[in-house]
Design a protein around this motif. Structure first.
Motif, PDB file in Angstrom:
ATOM      1  N   SER A 147       0.665  -1.301  -0.013  1.00  0.00           N
ATOM      2  CA  SER A 147       0.106  -0.063   0.134  1.00  0.00           C
ATOM      3  C   SER A 147       0.832   1.166  -0.150  1.00  0.00           C
ATOM      4  O   SER A 147       2.062   1.149   0.600  1.00  0.00           O
ATOM      5  CB  SER A 147      -0.890   0.016   1.135  1.00  0.00           C
ATOM      6  N   THR A 148       0.319   2.198  -0.651  1.00  0.00           N
ATOM      7  CA  THR A 148       0.950   3.807  -0.633  1.00  0.00           C
ATOM      8  C   THR A 148       0.756   4.297   0.733  1.00  0.00           C
ATOM      9  O   THR A 148       1.240   5.261   1.261  1.00  0.00           O
ATOM     10  CB  THR A 148       0.422   4.686  -1.676  1.00  0.00           C
ATOM     11  N   ASN A 149      -0.125   3.822   1.650  1.00  0.00           N
ATOM     12  CA  ASN A 149      -0.547   4.113   2.954  1.00  0.00           C
ATOM     13  C   ASN A 149       0.802   3.816   3.872  1.00  0.00           C
ATOM     14  O   ASN A 149       0.748   2.534   4.111  1.00  0.00           O
ATOM     15  CB  ASN A 149      -1.757   3.891   3.610  1.00  0.00           C
ATOM     16  N   PRO A 150       1.603   4.978   4.485  1.00  0.00           N
ATOM     17  CA  PRO A 150       2.743   4.286   5.102  1.00  0.00           C
ATOM     18  C   PRO A 150       2.407   3.402   6.568  1.00  0.00           C
ATOM     19  O   PRO A 150       3.214   2.744   6.863  1.00  0.00           O
ATOM     20  CB  PRO A 150       3.287   5.661   5.660  1.00  0.00           C
ATOM     21  N   LEU A 151       1.380   3.614   7.393  1.00  0.00           N
ATOM     22  CA  LEU A 151       0.861   2.991   8.171  1.00  0.00           C
ATOM     23  C   LEU A 151       0.675   1.288   7.719  1.00  0.00           C
ATOM     24  O   LEU A 151       0.846   0.644   8.949  1.00  0.00           O
ATOM     25  CB  LEU A 151      -0.303   3.645   8.911  1.00  0.00           C
ATOM     26  N   GLU A 152       0.042   1.267   6.754  1.00  0.00           N
ATOM     27  CA  GLU A 152      -0.440   0.043   6.516  1.00  0.00           C
ATOM     28  C   GLU A 152       0.893  -0.771   5.685  1.00  0.00           C
ATOM     29  O   GLU A 152       1.212  -2.117   5.911  1.00  0.00           O
ATOM     30  CB  GLU A 152      -1.530  -0.053   5.301  1.00  0.00           C
ATOM     31  N   ALA A 153       1.727  -0.008   4.767  1.00  0.00           N
ATOM     32  CA  ALA A 153       2.914  -0.457   4.176  1.00  0.00           C
ATOM     33  C   ALA A 153       3.918  -1.129   5.059  1.00  0.00           C
ATOM     34  O   ALA A 153       4.488  -2.268   4.900  1.00  0.00           O
ATOM     35  CB  ALA A 153       3.628   0.554   3.426  1.00  0.00           C
ATOM     36  N   GLN A 154       4.145  -0.690   6.446  1.00  0.00           N
ATOM     37  CA  GLN A 154       5.256  -1.060   7.152  1.00  0.00           C
ATOM     38  C   GLN A 154       4.864  -2.787   7.395  1.00  0.00           C
ATOM     39  O   GLN A 154       5.857  -3.386   7.989  1.00  0.00           O
ATOM     40  CB  GLN A 154       5.233  -0.394   8.179  1.00  0.00           C
ATOM     41  N   TYR A 155       3.782  -3.196   7.507  1.00  0.00           N
ATOM     42  CA  TYR A 155       3.206  -4.434   7.932  1.00  0.00           C
ATOM     43  C   TYR A 155       2.845  -5.314   6.530  1.00  0.00           C
ATOM     44  O   TYR A 155       2.899  -6.655   6.688  1.00  0.00           O
ATOM     45  CB  TYR A 155       1.671  -4.467   8.558  1.00  0.00           C
ATOM     46  N   GLN A 156       3.171  -4.666   5.482  1.00  0.00           N
ATOM     47  CA  GLN A 156       3.063  -5.530   4.000  1.00  0.00           C
ATOM     48  C   GLN A 156       4.426  -5.972   3.359  1.00  0.00           C
ATOM     49  O   GLN A 156       4.341  -6.493   2.394  1.00  0.00           O
ATOM     50  CB  GLN A 156       2.162  -4.905   3.204  1.00  0.00           C
ATOM     51  N   LEU A 157       5.493  -5.298   4.098  1.00  0.00           N
ATOM     52  CA  LEU A 157       6.829  -5.442   3.429  1.00  0.00           C
ATOM     53  C   LEU A 157       7.323  -7.106   3.692  1.00  0.00           C
ATOM     54  O   LEU A 157       6.901  -7.713   4.595  1.00  0.00           O
ATOM     55  CB  LEU A 157       7.860  -4.557   4.119  1.00  0.00           C
ATOM     56  N   PRO A 158       7.840  -7.702   2.342  1.00  0.00           N
ATOM     57  CA  PRO A 158       8.069  -9.085   2.387  1.00  0.00           C
ATOM     58  C   PRO A 158       9.287  -9.153   3.449  1.00  0.00           C
ATOM     59  O   PRO A 158      10.192  -8.300   3.826  1.00  0.00           O
ATOM     60  CB  PRO A 158       8.693  -9.195   1.134  1.00  0.00           C
ATOM     61  N   PRO A 159       9.373 -10.333   4.132  1.00  0.00           N
ATOM     62  CA  PRO A 159      10.536 -10.747   4.966  1.00  0.00           C
ATOM     63  C   PRO A 159      11.795 -10.418   4.647  1.00  0.00           C
ATOM     64  O   PRO A 159      12.668  -9.687   5.331  1.00  0.00           O
ATOM     65  CB  PRO A 159      10.337 -12.165   5.510  1.00  0.00           C
TER      66      PRO A 159
ATOM     67  N   LYS B 208      -7.693  10.523   9.873  1.00  0.00           N
ATOM     68  CA  LYS B 208      -8.491  10.787   8.745  1.00  0.00           C
ATOM     69  C   LYS B 208      -8.294  10.047   7.535  1.00  0.00           C
ATOM     70  O   LYS B 208      -8.750  10.005   6.486  1.00  0.00           O
ATOM     71  CB  LYS B 208      -8.289  12.229   8.314  1.00  0.00           C
ATOM     72  N   GLY B 209      -7.071   9.412   7.244  1.00  0.00           N
ATOM     73  CA  GLY B 209      -6.890   8.570   6.284  1.00  0.00           C
ATOM     74  C   GLY B 209      -6.311   9.161   5.144  1.00  0.00           C
ATOM     75  O   GLY B 209      -6.335   8.808   3.928  1.00  0.00           O
ATOM     76  N   ASN B 210      -5.684  10.708   5.246  1.00  0.00           N
ATOM     77  CA  ASN B 210      -5.300  11.352   4.394  1.00  0.00           C
ATOM     78  C   ASN B 210      -4.349  12.449   4.768  1.00  0.00           C
ATOM     79  O   ASN B 210      -4.025  12.376   5.939  1.00  0.00           O
ATOM     80  CB  ASN B 210      -6.434  12.174   3.762  1.00  0.00           C
ATOM     81  N   LEU B 211      -3.800  13.014   3.901  1.00  0.00           N
ATOM     82  CA  LEU B 211      -2.717  13.984   4.160  1.00  0.00           C
ATOM     83  C   LEU B 211      -2.898  15.355   3.396  1.00  0.00           C
ATOM     84  O   LEU B 211      -2.287  15.888   2.912  1.00  0.00           O
ATOM     85  CB  LEU B 211      -1.217  13.821   4.021  1.00  0.00           C
ATOM     86  N   TRP B 212      -4.253  15.900   3.660  1.00  0.00           N
ATOM     87  CA  TRP B 212      -4.704  16.964   3.059  1.00  0.00           C
ATOM     88  C   TRP B 212      -3.875  18.081   3.286  1.00  0.00           C
ATOM     89  O   TRP B 212      -3.599  18.190   4.530  1.00  0.00           O
ATOM     90  CB  TRP B 212      -6.375  16.943   3.560  1.00  0.00           C
ATOM     91  N   PRO B 213      -3.548  19.012   2.619  1.00  0.00           N
ATOM     92  CA  PRO B 213      -4.060  18.976   0.969  1.00  0.00           C
ATOM     93  C   PRO B 213      -2.918  18.228   0.073  1.00  0.00           C
ATOM     94  O   PRO B 213      -3.239  18.416  -1.125  1.00  0.00           O
ATOM     95  CB  PRO B 213      -3.987  20.593   0.776  1.00  0.00           C
TER      96      PRO B 213
END
Length: 205
Positions: A107-119, A195-200
């Protein structure tokens, strides 16, 4: 009898003049937080020292025999990492992910991406951090009096030919940008989490 009475005042001690009350010295206040006292260990000798230490870390460290140079080293390292992290928070979404097969499903969401990186990727990151910190420790704990805090030889060539005032100004800019980045990354984390965003900059991930 009368002569004794007349002479009595002359036998009395001269009146002692009243002493002016001693002036009360006001405690020196912090330049950054004027309603708090300035920490005694922060005497303004270090670049960027504005007396900001509301929790008294500098006082505790010096009382225990510690060195504020190590604290400044830690501040610089965290500031530099925060500046990189601030860029990393938005780079994949704005400019695209790395052109690697494993990055397609991350994911491009950094909070989700940290758990999706391959070992394998996590292992490479861990090894890289270990090597970098091991090399840095040789500078930090060398006890070399000529060591300049935060100077690991990376980018120092840009200071060549500059005056002492210009070097001090560049170091202050790095320090202030690092402090701002640490606050910014914290704000980014909560903004994305809530919020799930970094507006603007980013409407949604």
């Amino acid at each position: 009898m009368l002569s004794i009475c007349l002479a009595a005042p002359a036998l009395l001690p001269a009146s002692v003049p009243a002493r002016a009350p001693a002036p009360i010295m006001a405690a020196e206040r912090s330049a950054s937080i004027p309603f708090l006292k300035k920490p005694p260990a922060l005497d303004g000798s270090m670049i960027g020292d504005v007396g900001f230490d509301p929790l008294g870390f500098s006082t505790t460290i010096t009382e225990l025999g510690g060195d504020l140079r190590y604290v400044r080293e830690a501040e610089l390292m965290h500031g530099r990492q925060a500046m990189l992290a601030a860029v990393g928070m938005v780079f994949p979404k704005v400019f695209g992910k790395l052109p690697a097969p494993w990055a397609e499903s991350v994911s491009t969401n950094p909070l989700e991406a940290q758990y999706q990186l391959p070992p394998v990727v996590l292992g490479q990151i861990a090894v890289s951090i270990f090597i970098a910190e091991s090399l840095r420790a040789q500078y930090v704990f060398s006890k070399d009096p000529s060591y300049v805090v935060g100077d690991h030889g990376f980018g120092s060539k840009f200071l060549n030919g500059k005056s002492d005032a210009q070097v001090a100004d560049m170091k202050l800019k790095e320090l202030n940008n690092g402090r701002l980045a640490m606050i910014a990354v914290t704000g980014m984390f909560f903004q994305i989490a809530i919020k799930g965003n970094l507006w603007p900059i980013i409407g949604s991930f």
